[in-house]
Design a protein around this motif. Structure first.
Motif, PDB file in Angstrom:
ATOM      1  N   PRO A  84      26.263  29.860  -0.653  1.00 49.78           N
ATOM      2  CA  PRO A  84      26.606  30.327   0.700  1.00 49.78           C
ATOM      3  C   PRO A  84      25.375  30.754   1.491  1.00 49.78           C
ATOM      4  N   GLU A  85      24.381  31.304   0.790  1.00 48.49           N
ATOM      5  CA  GLU A  85      23.161  31.733   1.480  1.00 48.49           C
ATOM      6  C   GLU A  85      22.410  30.534   2.076  1.00 48.49           C
ATOM      7  N   ILE A  86      22.410  29.412   1.336  1.00 47.41           N
ATOM      8  CA  ILE A  86      21.749  28.203   1.831  1.00 47.41           C
ATOM      9  C   ILE A  86      22.500  27.651   3.040  1.00 47.41           C
ATOM     10  N   SER A  87      23.830  27.614   2.953  1.00 48.97           N
ATOM     11  CA  SER A  87      24.623  27.133   4.093  1.00 48.97           C
ATOM     12  C   SER A  87      24.349  27.972   5.335  1.00 48.97           C
ATOM     13  N   LYS A  88      24.305  29.280   5.159  1.00 49.32           N
ATOM     14  CA  LYS A  88      24.041  30.176   6.288  1.00 49.32           C
ATOM     15  C   LYS A  88      22.639  29.951   6.840  1.00 49.32           C
ATOM     16  N   ALA A  89      21.662  29.802   5.938  1.00 46.29           N
ATOM     17  CA  ALA A  89      20.282  29.602   6.381  1.00 46.29           C
ATOM     18  C   ALA A  89      20.122  28.267   7.102  1.00 46.29           C
ATOM     19  N   CYS A  90      20.822  27.233   6.629  1.00 42.07           N
ATOM     20  CA  CYS A  90      20.770  25.931   7.296  1.00 42.07           C
ATOM     21  C   CYS A  90      21.244  26.041   8.734  1.00 42.07           C
ATOM     22  N   ARG A  91      22.339  26.747   8.923  1.00 34.85           N
ATOM     23  CA  ARG A  91      22.885  26.898  10.277  1.00 34.85           C
ATOM     24  C   ARG A  91      21.934  27.709  11.149  1.00 34.85           C
ATOM     25  N   GLU A  92      21.390  28.793  10.590  1.00 39.73           N
ATOM     26  CA  GLU A  92      20.495  29.641  11.377  1.00 39.73           C
ATOM     27  C   GLU A  92      19.233  28.882  11.796  1.00 39.73           C
ATOM     28  N   LYS A  93      18.648  28.122  10.856  1.00 37.93           N
ATOM     29  CA  LYS A  93      17.465  27.330  11.185  1.00 37.93           C
ATOM     30  C   LYS A  93      17.788  26.301  12.265  1.00 37.93           C
ATOM     31  N   HIS A  94      18.941  25.693  12.131  1.00 38.56           N
ATOM     32  CA  HIS A  94      19.348  24.671  13.092  1.00 38.56           C
ATOM     33  C   HIS A  94      19.526  25.263  14.488  1.00 38.56           C
ATOM     34  N   VAL A  95      20.271  26.337  14.586  1.00 30.59           N
ATOM     35  CA  VAL A  95      20.563  26.952  15.891  1.00 30.59           C
ATOM     36  C   VAL A  95      19.279  27.419  16.565  1.00 30.59           C
ATOM     37  N   ALA A  96      18.350  27.959  15.777  1.00 34.87           N
ATOM     38  CA  ALA A  96      17.096  28.465  16.333  1.00 34.87           C
ATOM     39  C   ALA A  96      16.058  27.366  16.549  1.00 34.87           C
ATOM     40  N   ALA A  97      16.447  26.105  16.311  1.00 38.16           N
ATOM     41  CA  ALA A  97      15.533  24.959  16.459  1.00 38.16           C
ATOM     42  C   ALA A  97      14.279  25.148  15.620  1.00 38.16           C
ATOM     43  N   GLU A  98      14.447  25.638  14.407  1.00 38.02           N
ATOM     44  CA  GLU A  98      13.327  25.865  13.496  1.00 38.02           C
ATOM     45  C   GLU A  98      13.291  24.857  12.356  1.00 38.02           C
ATOM     46  N   GLY A  99      14.375  24.138  12.171  1.00 30.31           N
ATOM     47  CA  GLY A  99      14.436  23.175  11.082  1.00 30.31           C
ATOM     48  C   GLY A  99      14.841  21.822  11.599  1.00 30.31           C
ATOM     49  N   PHE A 100      14.913  20.875  10.705  1.00 30.66           N
ATOM     50  CA  PHE A 100      15.320  19.525  11.088  1.00 30.66           C
ATOM     51  C   PHE A 100      16.043  18.878   9.921  1.00 30.66           C
ATOM     52  N   MET A 101      17.176  18.263  10.196  1.00 35.86           N
ATOM     53  CA  MET A 101      17.943  17.444   9.260  1.00 35.86           C
ATOM     54  C   MET A 101      18.805  18.256   8.296  1.00 35.86           C
ATOM     55  N   VAL A 102      18.343  19.431   7.869  1.00 37.42           N
ATOM     56  CA  VAL A 102      19.029  20.118   6.769  1.00 37.42           C
ATOM     57  C   VAL A 102      20.452  20.522   7.147  1.00 37.42           C
ATOM     58  N   TYR A 103      20.674  20.952   8.387  1.00 41.28           N
ATOM     59  CA  TYR A 103      22.027  21.372   8.783  1.00 41.28           C
ATOM     60  C   TYR A 103      22.979  20.184   8.765  1.00 41.28           C
ATOM     61  N   SER A 104      22.555  19.069   9.323  1.00 39.79           N
ATOM     62  CA  SER A 104      23.443  17.909   9.386  1.00 39.79           C
ATOM     63  C   SER A 104      23.777  17.395   7.990  1.00 39.79           C
ATOM     64  N   VAL A 105      22.843  17.538   7.055  1.00 37.74           N
ATOM     65  CA  VAL A 105      23.083  17.081   5.688  1.00 37.74           C
ATOM     66  C   VAL A 105      24.046  18.012   4.961  1.00 37.74           C
TER      67      VAL A 105
END
Length: 754
Positions: free
Chosen positions: A343-364
């Motif tokens: 659950p922590e990874i799922s939450k972090a994926c969403r947070e990175k995505h929303v803040a435009a700090e990550g790429f690809m991980v949320y969609s995967v």
């Protein structure tokens, strides 16, 4: 996107609803109004403009060159000046970018991708015929612009969000919730939302900060509706949820009634008449009673499926706080692969995505789907693989890392990703189903939670190992900390491309690496002044391929826990389209390495260090990098009155040691053998496997017929330069069998085109 015909109607048929405003004055008035209406210090001391980033891209990218892959340093300077214009006026900016493609809008997305593909085909035809960039009528944004612009804005200190649903909806919701002064964009959906005023970015004059505001109240008075009836009007006209084809019968009936009742129509244009006709129909239903808990009037004669579709479409315009918001089903779906991650990874994926700090991980992790829009790829070039195929193995390894494939040795219940990647020949009728691939690490597969959340030197080493393993470049760990991160990233990317694309030559590698190490010495102004005697369609595609690779570097870096800073992976750190194109032309002309590196000793040293490591890695994997200089495309037709000159000697091309035999034996179109990507696509995708799975796809293909190739390179057989130092049967590198559902056979196994 938006409401079909509504923007046209307001611009052409309802000028009273298009009001010119000065944003400085609008900001002052907004602050005065807030002083009287709220007590929040944050609200009273600032006025916020919400910016639809996707709508602004084509206005932001005003650099001279776009076909070469993007002038990224100059582009960042343009963004900086744009932001400063608003900041100086006391206007705070908040940017939103599309983060997902909702499945209900996938059909519209596919239609747009096919339309752009047709333009891309025209672009390459023009470049091959004229050896120059086409005009504005064929303008196409550089590949990756939507991916990297949020990072550029963040580097300028701006607040940036990436949407987890339709971006228009999140923009309107944010503006309504925070009482923003307006929404800057170019989408008629913003007229429908009950949110902040809709301001046109297309009509924006940045020097004076003036633009047009589309006044929904004035629009409603003009067409005889209330603002609460606008969502139904939008759905009947057609939008991204309800297609205009599905409502065509209703529109036809409305138009017939309108013409009977209005023998002299208010608007002569059919688009204007249609809006008025449908508005007249909607007004006939009257205002919905408060107690009626339905979004679609019962008196509207539609089938049950269409009624449900209209409800969904109307509901897409209802924002939090609206009185009918509870009628909308907003239940969020669980993460697609939640059982594979914590659950922590799922939450972090969403947070990175929303803040435009990550790429690809949320969609995967959270959606189980990835997509990539159009790239500048030549459907007739059989030598170069589409970027979707080149980077497929890289994506599979990223999926495997994120979903911990192979951690316990089990292959049961292996997840499958849905990929929507645009490339010539792909009809996009359905997603490609791609399985994750476990990366090979010199230790047990690390926990993703360990990579993302733990600290310490051992964890840092694991992150770097995971990142390099995605690109099969573990040997480069010894370079970490001894060279710039941007150079390490460029080396990983070019090495990966060389291993995947068997037709990449020494000259191509020299062009990639030389521009990467020379870029830091060039100012945006110097990059603009680079003169290109001509454009090469092959260099155009290679530039786009590199930039798409940077986005995969970014995805791998995010999945690995960010062993490198994201800043090091940005294109303005390792790529400039104009610089790359110039290096490509020089490298293929056989210029001395010292001159290729601008006679700069530090660049020369870095270049040799990077190339030595690349060749060493390729040799270990059996990949022999060949020299294969390319002349200008045989289809080149000189532009009348233009005398192209050699960038080094200054002599006209064809004089002395310039391009040999330029223009001799040319063919219109430049491709006599083999079918185009698109022509081969349907047949190819129906094959279950390659006709020869042990051959790299497309290896051995060449750009033109043998006799024309020989006019440039006499020492050739079968259209390929001969290297007498290599035994005839020596392998040119490992094959990469079973690359997925891209089922195009090797070129030599297909009959020639008639």
């Amino acid at each position: 996107m938006g409401v079909k015909g509504l923007q046209y109607f307001m611009d052409r048929c309802c000028p009273e609803a298009c009001v010119t405003v000065n944003l400085r004055e609008m900001a002052r008035q907004h602050i005065v109004n807030n002083l009287h209406g709220c007590t929040s210090t944050a609200d009273t001391n600032s006025c916020t403009l919400v910016v639809d980033g996707m709508a602004c891209l084509c206005h932001w990218y005003s650099c001279k060159d776009w076909v070469c892959g993007g002038q990224w340093k100059e582009y960042v300077d343009v963004l900086k000046s744009w932001v400063e214009a608003f900041t100086s006026a006391g206007i705070r900016l908040v940017f939103f970018f599309d983060g997902v493609v909702e499945e209900q809008k996938r059909r519209e997305w596919v239609k747009r991708r096919h339309r752009v593909n047709r333009d891309v085909s025209k672009i390459f035809s023009y470049v091959k015929e004229h050896a120059e960039q086409p005009g504005k009528d064929l303008f196409c944004l550089p590949s990756g612009l939507a991916t990297f612009t949020p990072f550029a804005l963040r580097s300028l200190g701006q607040e940036v969000f990436c949407s987890v649903r339709e971006a228009d909806y999140e923009i309107a919701s944010y503006a309504r919730q925070h009482g923003c002064m307006g929404i800057l964009g170019q989408d008629s959906d913003f007229i429908i939302y009950d949110s902040a005023p809709y301001l046109s970015v297309a009509k924006l004059r940045i020097n004076s900060l003036t633009t047009i505001i589309y006044d929904r109240q004035r629009l409603c008075r003009n067409i005889g509706l209330t603002v609460t009836q606008l969502p139904l009007l939008a759905c009947l006209l057609g939008n991204d949820v309800v297609s205009e084809e599905q409502m065509q019968h209703i529109k036809n009936n409305a138009m017939a009634t309108y013409r009977r009742n209005n023998p002299a129509p208010r608007s002569g244009a059919p688009q204007g008449q249609m809006v008025l006709a449908v508005a007249q129909l909607v007004s006939s239903f009257g205002c919905r009673e408060e107690k009626q808990a339905e979004l679609v009037p019962q008196s509207l004669n539609v089938s049950a499926p269409h009624r449900e579709l209209l409800k969904k479409g109307i509901g897409s315009y209802l924002l939090p706080g609206h009185k009918d918001f509870e009628l909308v089903d907003i239940s969020s779906l669980p993460s697609a692969f939640e059982k594979h991650v914590s659950p922590e990874i799922s939450k972090a994926c969403r947070e990175k995505h929303v803040a435009a700090e990550g790429f690809m991980v949320y969609s995967v992790v959270c959606a189980g789907v990835t997509e990539c829009s159009n790239s500048l790829e030549d459907e007739e070039d059989t030598e170069l693989l589409p970027q979707a195929v080149v980077y497929k193995l890289c994506r599979q390894r990223i999926y495997g890392l994120l979903l911990l494939l192979g951690q316990d040795g089990s292959t049961v219940d292996t997840p499958v990703m849905r990929e929507w990647f645009v490339f010539p020949g792909n009809p996009l009728k359905e997603p490609d189903l791609v399985s994750p691939f476990p990366i090979t690490l010199p230790c047990d597969q690390p926990s993703l939670d360990l990579l993302w959340f733990s600290t310490g030197p051992e964890v840092s080493a694991l992150r770097l190992t995971a990142f390099l393993s995605v690109f099969d470049c573990l040997e480069y760990s010894e370079l970490y900390g001894t060279i710039e991160d941007s150079h390490l990233a460029a080396l990983c990317l070019v090495t990966y491309i060389v291993l995947q694309v068997q037709t990449l030559s020494q000259e191509d590698v020299d062009a990639y690496l030389s521009q990467a190490v020379c870029l830091r010495l060039k100012s945006p102004q110097e990059l603009q002044q680079i003169e290109l005697p001509l454009l090469s369609s092959r260099a155009v595609q290679l530039g786009s391929l590199y930039v798409r690779g940077l986005s995969h570097l970014l995805g791998a870096n995010t999945a690995s826990g960010c062993p490198l800073s994201n800043a090091a992976l940005m294109p303005w750190r390792s790529f400039d389209g104009r610089l790359f194109h110039s290096k490509y032309l020089l490298a293929h002309r056989g210029i001395e390495t010292n001159e290729l590196l601008d006679s700069d000793l530090s660049c020369l040293s870095q270049f040799h260090q990077l190339k030595e490591k690349l060749l060493e890695t390729c040799q270990k994997r059996g990949r022999v990098l060949q020299s294969s200089p390319k002349g200008p495309q045989q289809s080149l037709k000189p532009t009348p009155g233009v005398r192209y000159r050699d960038t080094h000697s200054g002599l006209p091309l064809g004089v002395g040691e310039g391009w040999r035999g330029r223009g001799r034996g040319g063919t219109a179109g430049g491709h006599q053998h083999g079918q185009s990507w698109r022509a081969r696509g349907e047949e190819g995708r129906d094959r279950s496997v390659y006709e020869n799975r042990n051959r790299p796809w497309g290896r051995g293909g060449h750009r033109a017929g043998g006799q024309h190739f020989h006019s440039f390179y006499p020492d050739c057989q079968d259209g390929r330069p001969q290297n007498t130092r290599r035994p005839a049967n020596q392998s040119r590198g490992p094959s990469y069998p079973n690359r997925g559902r891209y089922q195009l056979a090797p070129r030599w196994s297909r009959p020639p085109a008639p």
